[in-house]
Motif scaffolding. Structure first.
Motif, PDB file in Angstrom:
ATOM      1  N   LYS A   1      33.887  32.343  51.175  1.00  0.00           N
ATOM      2  CA  LYS A   1      33.704  33.222  52.334  1.00  0.00           C
ATOM      3  C   LYS A   1      34.838  33.067  53.343  1.00  0.00           C
ATOM      4  CE  LYS A   1      30.444  34.238  56.095  1.00  0.00           C
ATOM      5  NZ  LYS A   1      30.314  35.681  55.812  1.00  0.00           N
ATOM      6  N   THR A   2      35.307  34.180  53.861  1.00  0.00           N
ATOM      7  CA  THR A   2      36.280  34.176  54.948  1.00  0.00           C
ATOM      8  C   THR A   2      35.544  34.370  56.260  1.00  0.00           C
ATOM      9  OG1 THR A   2      38.011  35.100  53.527  1.00  0.00           O
ATOM     10  CG2 THR A   2      38.325  35.285  55.909  1.00  0.00           C
ATOM     11  N   TRP A   3      35.612  33.366  57.100  1.00  0.00           N
ATOM     12  CA  TRP A   3      34.912  33.395  58.389  1.00  0.00           C
ATOM     13  C   TRP A   3      35.806  34.021  59.460  1.00  0.00           C
ATOM     14  CZ3 TRP A   3      29.892  31.542  58.635  1.00  0.00           C
ATOM     15  CH2 TRP A   3      29.449  30.819  57.514  1.00  0.00           C
TER      16      TRP A   3
ATOM     17  N   MET B   1      39.563  32.451  58.597  1.00  0.00           N
ATOM     18  CA  MET B   1      39.790  31.250  57.798  1.00  0.00           C
ATOM     19  C   MET B   1      38.699  31.060  56.756  1.00  0.00           C
ATOM     20  SD  MET B   1      40.897  28.200  60.409  1.00  0.00           S
ATOM     21  CE  MET B   1      42.376  28.265  61.420  1.00  0.00           C
ATOM     22  N   LYS B   2      39.047  30.367  55.672  1.00  0.00           N
ATOM     23  CA  LYS B   2      38.057  29.884  54.740  1.00  0.00           C
ATOM     24  C   LYS B   2      37.373  28.673  55.374  1.00  0.00           C
ATOM     25  CE  LYS B   2      39.259  32.631  51.293  1.00  0.00           C
ATOM     26  NZ  LYS B   2      38.369  33.712  50.788  1.00  0.00           N
ATOM     27  N   GLY B   3      36.205  28.321  54.863  1.00  0.00           N
ATOM     28  CA  GLY B   3      35.486  27.197  55.417  1.00  0.00           C
ATOM     29  C   GLY B   3      36.265  25.897  55.339  1.00  0.00           C
TER      30      GLY B   3
ATOM     31  N   LEU C   1      39.488  21.271  57.577  1.00  0.00           N
ATOM     32  CA  LEU C   1      40.732  20.504  57.543  1.00  0.00           C
ATOM     33  C   LEU C   1      41.655  20.816  58.722  1.00  0.00           C
ATOM     34  CD1 LEU C   1      41.520  20.798  53.725  1.00  0.00           C
ATOM     35  CD2 LEU C   1      40.479  18.869  54.915  1.00  0.00           C
ATOM     36  N   GLN C   2      41.183  21.657  59.620  1.00  0.00           N
ATOM     37  CA  GLN C   2      42.017  22.099  60.736  1.00  0.00           C
ATOM     38  C   GLN C   2      42.425  20.947  61.649  1.00  0.00           C
ATOM     39  OE1 GLN C   2      40.126  25.016  63.270  1.00  0.00           O
ATOM     40  NE2 GLN C   2      42.080  26.040  63.684  1.00  0.00           N
ATOM     41  N   ASP C   3      41.512  20.005  61.867  1.00  0.00           N
ATOM     42  CA  ASP C   3      41.843  18.826  62.672  1.00  0.00           C
ATOM     43  C   ASP C   3      40.907  17.678  62.317  1.00  0.00           C
ATOM     44  OD1 ASP C   3      39.397  19.042  64.276  1.00  0.00           O
ATOM     45  OD2 ASP C   3      40.384  20.739  65.247  1.00  0.00           O
TER      46      ASP C   3
END
Length: 292
Positions: free
Chosen positions: A199-201, A209-211, A216-218
């Protein structure tokens, strides 16, 4: 969302995922009551921590899932067939279900309605004929799978729908609850995989973004994801054992009254605080394949 808030939500997930009281409703209400702002990460987090709850069932019933000495191929076939309705209908109805997820008044109303149903379930199904998963036929498993789809209406409860579905097929309360647990594994695993990897949120935002990309963003998101799943796993272990004991001894009335009282209380609260009645922060549990 900070670590404390993530732990609270994870505790709610672990407590309610396998009870007939709707984890979707409880996590959504908890987020609203804590005043958490709507965010794509919050919605994804509430779906992804279901993975911890899934593991609790696998651990508690590991002999059922990994008994390779007396391999029961039919067990896996029944689960695969039973989960199909949720996968297909969940995908088809994804957008329509998600449009209701933030309506706390509608979800509260479903809590009350579902509670009333639970008050009479024990009277409707007095003479069960099946007390073991091995006696469940492919046809009965598929029927239970369709019952599970009723939980696509937020506030209904996947557990309640599938357990009642099992009882309509002649299963005892204990057998229906356990098959609901087993069915939750492929169902919730599909939800988690879809939500994290497919899913693309935030598709309508400037930064979809993907989940897994959000996780992993921070470092904070990674920590929240790990801690949330660990907490949900531990709490679910306790909740499942307690639920089976209470259900076997007392039936569904306790849970029915609980839903009615909580639902009415929340309706009063959101009537007095209309600004919090449409948070759109509930997870996408019940759509099965997009959260339920």
């Amino acid at each position: 969302m900070n670590l404390f808030e993530a732990i609270i939500i994870a505790i709610i997930e672990g407590l309610t995922e396998y009870l007939p009281i709707s984890s979707t409703a409880h996590m959504g209400f908890t987020a609203a009551l804590m005043g958490l702002p709507e965010s794509e990460f919050l919605k994804m987090f509430q779906v992804s921590i279901q993975f911890g709850a899934i593991l609790s069932i696998v651990v508690l019933y590991w002999k059922k899932f990994f008994n390779f000495e007396n391999f029961n191929f039919n067990f896996y076939i029944k689960l695969a067939i039973a989960v199909l309705p949720a996968l297909v209908l969940g995908k088809l109805l994804d957008d329509k279900i998600e449009a209701v997820l933030g309506n706390q008044v509608a979800i509260s109303s479903m809590l009350v309605f579902g509670g009333i149903i639970l008050l009479f379930v024990d009277k409707w199904f007095k003479n069960p004929k099946i007390d073991d998963e091995k006696e469940i036929t492919i046809k009965k498993a598929l029927t239970i799978g369709f019952w599970q789809c009723l939980a696509m209406m937020p506030g209904t409860s996947r557990s309640a729908a599938s357990i009642i579905g099992g009882m309509t097929q002649g299963l005892s309360r204990k057998a229906a609850a356990e098959f609901s647990f087993f069915l939750a594994v492929p169902t919730m695993l599909a939800v988690t995989v879809y939500s994290v990897f497919v899913k693309t949120w935030g598709e309508t935002t400037a930064n979809p973004m993907k989940g897994y990309e959000m996780i992993l963003q921070d470092q904070q998101h990674i920590t929240l994801f790990i801690v949330g799943n660990v907490v949900a796993f531990i709490v679910a272990l306790i909740a499942v054992k307690t639920f089976i004991s209470v259900l076997t001894k007392y039936g569904f009335k306790f849970w029915g009254w609980y839903r009615i009282i909580i639902g009415i209380g929340l309706l009063i609260y959101f009537w007095q605080n209309p600004q919090q009645s449409n948070t759109e922060s509930a997870p996408v549990e019940t759509t099965m394949i997009q959260q339920q």
